[in-house]
Design a protein around this motif. Structure first.
Motif, PDB file in Angstrom:
ATOM      1  N   UNK A  13      49.651  31.965  40.994  1.00 43.93           N
ATOM      2  CA  UNK A  13      50.413  33.311  40.899  1.00 43.93           C
ATOM      3  C   UNK A  13      49.707  34.549  40.796  1.00 43.93           C
ATOM      4  N   UNK A  14      50.142  35.761  41.409  1.00 39.45           N
ATOM      5  CA  UNK A  14      49.267  36.864  41.189  1.00 39.45           C
ATOM      6  C   UNK A  14      48.923  36.928  39.799  1.00 39.45           C
ATOM      7  N   UNK A  15      47.993  37.567  39.488  1.00 43.22           N
ATOM      8  CA  UNK A  15      47.331  37.718  38.116  1.00 43.22           C
ATOM      9  C   UNK A  15      46.587  36.712  37.538  1.00 43.22           C
ATOM     10  N   UNK A  16      46.694  35.499  38.322  1.00 37.79           N
ATOM     11  CA  UNK A  16      46.006  34.277  37.962  1.00 37.79           C
ATOM     12  C   UNK A  16      44.517  34.240  38.371  1.00 37.79           C
ATOM     13  N   UNK A  85      42.486  38.037  38.139  1.00 41.51           N
ATOM     14  CA  UNK A  85      43.373  39.071  38.318  1.00 41.51           C
ATOM     15  C   UNK A  85      43.674  38.857  39.948  1.00 41.51           C
ATOM     16  N   UNK A  86      43.829  37.817  40.186  1.00 44.83           N
ATOM     17  CA  UNK A  86      44.067  37.573  41.847  1.00 44.83           C
ATOM     18  C   UNK A  86      45.237  38.191  42.434  1.00 44.83           C
ATOM     19  N   UNK A  87      45.416  38.673  43.637  1.00 37.74           N
ATOM     20  CA  UNK A  87      46.317  39.462  44.194  1.00 37.74           C
ATOM     21  C   UNK A  87      46.679  38.644  45.610  1.00 37.74           C
ATOM     22  N   UNK A  88      48.016  38.974  45.786  1.00 42.82           N
ATOM     23  CA  UNK A  88      48.330  38.213  47.283  1.00 42.82           C
ATOM     24  C   UNK A  88      47.544  38.437  48.533  1.00 42.82           C
ATOM     25  N   UNK A  89      46.968  39.711  48.477  1.00 43.01           N
ATOM     26  CA  UNK A  89      45.899  40.169  49.574  1.00 43.01           C
ATOM     27  C   UNK A  89      44.561  39.202  49.336  1.00 43.01           C
ATOM     28  N   UNK A 124      45.616  30.450  47.860  1.00 41.24           N
ATOM     29  CA  UNK A 124      46.773  31.218  48.223  1.00 41.24           C
ATOM     30  C   UNK A 124      47.353  31.751  46.934  1.00 41.24           C
ATOM     31  N   UNK A 125      47.706  32.926  47.148  1.00 41.18           N
ATOM     32  CA  UNK A 125      48.039  33.873  45.816  1.00 41.18           C
ATOM     33  C   UNK A 125      49.588  34.383  46.087  1.00 41.18           C
ATOM     34  N   UNK A 126      50.389  33.721  45.271  1.00 43.03           N
ATOM     35  CA  UNK A 126      51.599  34.034  45.455  1.00 43.03           C
ATOM     36  C   UNK A 126      52.377  35.167  44.716  1.00 43.03           C
TER      37      UNK A 126
END
Length: 127
Positions: A13-16, A85-89, A124-126
């Motif tokens: 997930x985003x933020x992960x 701090x992963x982002x969908x992009x 893959x970041x959701x």
């Protein structure tokens, strides 16, 4: 035979966070620069981060500075990419690459400069 084998990708997930690994074999990499690239669907492969194997010097593209950390473990012949701090992009296939260098300071690596490539791992970041 030189091999670069990535692992550690997945769905988050985003933020992960995720940590990618690149196991290197087949030669001594002490005079090599190691890099991470990524390629999103429909886009060109782009440079993300690099590390000089001998000095440990690192270099990042602006979009990941402060969120991603590249490191290496000489004993394990492995390079890592810690992604926070992963982002969908950030969604893409991530590739490990290597090229010989006389430099001790890491710098950006062009796609066409890399000598060796791994097979890639999907991140893959959701949202």
């Amino acid at each position: 035979q030189v091999q670069l084998v990535e692992s550690g990708g997945g769905l988050v997930q985003a933020g992960g966070s995720l940590r990618l690994s690149c196991g290197a074999s087949g030669r001594t990499f002490s005079s090599y620069a190691m890099a991470w690239f990524r390629q999103a669907p429909g886009k060109e492969r782009e440079f993300v981060a690099a590390i000089n194997w001998s000095s440990g010097s690192t270099y990042y593209v602006d979009s990941v500075k402060g969120r991603f950390t590249v490191s290496r473990d000489n004993a394990k012949n492995t390079v890592y990419l810690q992604m926070n701090s992963l982002k969908p992009e950030d969604t893409a296939v991530y590739y490990c690459a290597a090229k010989w260098t006389y430099r001790t300071t890491a710098q950006a690596m062009g796609v066409h400069e890399a000598t060796y490539w791994g097979q890639g791992t999907q991140v893959t970041v959701s949202s």
